[in-house]
Design an enzyme around this catalytic site. Sequence first.
Site, PDB file in Angstrom:
ATOM      1  N   ASP A  88       0.863  -1.188   0.000  1.00  0.00           N
ATOM      2  CA  ASP A  88       0.000   0.000   0.000  1.00  0.00           C
ATOM      3  C   ASP A  88       0.895   1.233   0.000  1.00  0.00           C
ATOM      4  O   ASP A  88       1.605   1.506   0.971  1.00  0.00           O
ATOM      5  CB  ASP A  88      -0.893  -0.025   1.250  1.00  0.00           C
ATOM      6  CG  ASP A  88      -1.927   1.082   1.257  1.00  0.00           C
ATOM      7  OD1 ASP A  88      -1.748   2.086   0.533  1.00  0.00           O
ATOM      8  OD2 ASP A  88      -2.903   0.964   2.026  1.00  0.00           O
ATOM      9  N   HIS A  89       0.851   1.992  -1.093  1.00  0.00           N
ATOM     10  CA  HIS A  89       1.761   3.133  -1.244  1.00  0.00           C
ATOM     11  C   HIS A  89       1.403   4.298  -0.322  1.00  0.00           C
ATOM     12  O   HIS A  89       2.160   5.267  -0.220  1.00  0.00           O
ATOM     13  CB  HIS A  89       1.782   3.607  -2.703  1.00  0.00           C
ATOM     14  CG  HIS A  89       3.127   4.067  -3.160  1.00  0.00           C
ATOM     15  ND1 HIS A  89       4.102   4.525  -2.302  1.00  0.00           N
ATOM     16  CD2 HIS A  89       3.678   4.126  -4.407  1.00  0.00           C
ATOM     17  CE1 HIS A  89       5.173   4.860  -2.985  1.00  0.00           C
ATOM     18  NE2 HIS A  89       4.946   4.624  -4.262  1.00  0.00           N
ATOM     19  N   ARG A  90       0.268   4.203   0.364  1.00  0.00           N
ATOM     20  CA  ARG A  90      -0.041   5.237   1.354  1.00  0.00           C
ATOM     21  C   ARG A  90       0.857   5.095   2.582  1.00  0.00           C
ATOM     22  O   ARG A  90       1.187   6.092   3.244  1.00  0.00           O
ATOM     23  CB  ARG A  90      -1.505   5.140   1.793  1.00  0.00           C
ATOM     24  CG  ARG A  90      -2.524   5.435   0.701  1.00  0.00           C
ATOM     25  CD  ARG A  90      -3.937   5.202   1.201  1.00  0.00           C
ATOM     26  NE  ARG A  90      -4.150   3.811   1.611  1.00  0.00           N
ATOM     27  CZ  ARG A  90      -5.283   3.352   2.139  1.00  0.00           C
ATOM     28  NH1 ARG A  90      -6.311   4.191   2.311  1.00  0.00           N
ATOM     29  NH2 ARG A  90      -5.398   2.083   2.476  1.00  0.00           N
TER      30      ARG A  90
END
Length: 460
Positions: free
Chosen positions: A430-432
């Site tokens: 998850d790039h968040r």
Amino acid sequence: MIAEFRLPDLGEGLTEAEVVQWLVAPGDSVALNQTLAEVETAKAVVELPSPYEGTVSTLHADAGETVAVGAPLIAFDIEGDDPPAAPSGGEQEAAAEKAQPNLVGYGAAPTSSGRPARRARRRGAAADGASVADTAVLEAAPHDATPSVAVEPVLERPRSTPPVRAYAKRQGVDLVLVAAAVGDRVITRADVDAYAERVGAEPSRPAGTSERETTAASGILPRAEGRPRETRIPIRGVRKHTAAAMVQSAFTAPHVTVFHTVDVTATMEMLARLREDRALAEHRIGPLAVVAKAVCLALRRAPGLNARWDEESGEIVEYGFVDLGIAAATDRGLIVPMIRDAERMNLVELSAAIRALAETARAGKTSPAELAGGTFSLSNIGVFGVDAGTPILPPGQSGILAVGAVRRQPWEYRGEIALRQLMTLSLSFDHRLVDGAEGATFLKDVADILEDPGRAMLLS
């Protein structure tokens, strides 16, 4: 007195369940904690124990019917004219806690001396219009199909799990005949295979399925003549839940996938030595257990991959433990049961936990509690001969690692070309929560351990 039993919440706030099969019928006497039915939720098949001792009065749902949580499921005729008077004051809460059955995993609290017992199989003439098994089918069986077993009509459906029933249909095996051979116990896949081998059963196509579906596993394409133009399969249970979860994850978390091909020759040589060790031979340690251990060690330097994004609180929640999910393909669809506190386990313990988890999943006995939560997941796509992929994150997790097949290929080794054993790792995150540097660091740490297992000493 008539007592009604309503479908309880079977865990994780599930709102409904499908009745897979009833193990009792109206008029049956049941004991406390006796299994009444198998129900399938969006996560698992669960056995429901009886909270009462008495006689079954009414079944409020048929097999295959979906029942909402809190809706009437079954009614009992129990001893006594009126329900006991409700306690007052502070006694009410304690009395309620004692009387309420714990229906997820442990059954009801005993209120009588009666021992839990499964309803005995009734044989002979049917009562109340119930149909008896077709004796012609039994008589037509080969004489060596059920050696030295007196075959009588069986009124109750043979005991088996949904995956075994589905497997028996594909093999063209009647479970009634298998039950006559194995006796009054749960029928396993091995029992079906043994019976099919004895009688030479040929696979038959279940009603409602296409010829293409039944021959796909053997690699034989069906004839075009007589093939249905389409086959409709109801979306329910695990398949329905998995689809909703994957759509939610794919359109909520920004996925990034990175790949790394690893020379795992040293790991495979280590595993070969462990198999030769008499003290460890029975543990059957495989590559997935080594990857699991490497993941637990590498997560210490990549906390973002062992975390979740809490949208409501506006916080990133990092975990100080690893509940490691292992994706498992079953007859009912994909499920991801987990190994609790995997970071505390050594290689032998992880291997045993993975093996037990897989066996439980294939038998359809994974409980909702084993599917709840999870902080990081592994997907062993290598068992299907696949090298790499782009796995979708399980909802609430920030990382999943797909483990590819181990293949012997030419590879640069110490300045020369040599045949080495290679594996491709595919990490989705998850790039968040995780940036490219943290994802690459984690993947490199896992790869370093697989290339040289001794490097695990540097991360432990």
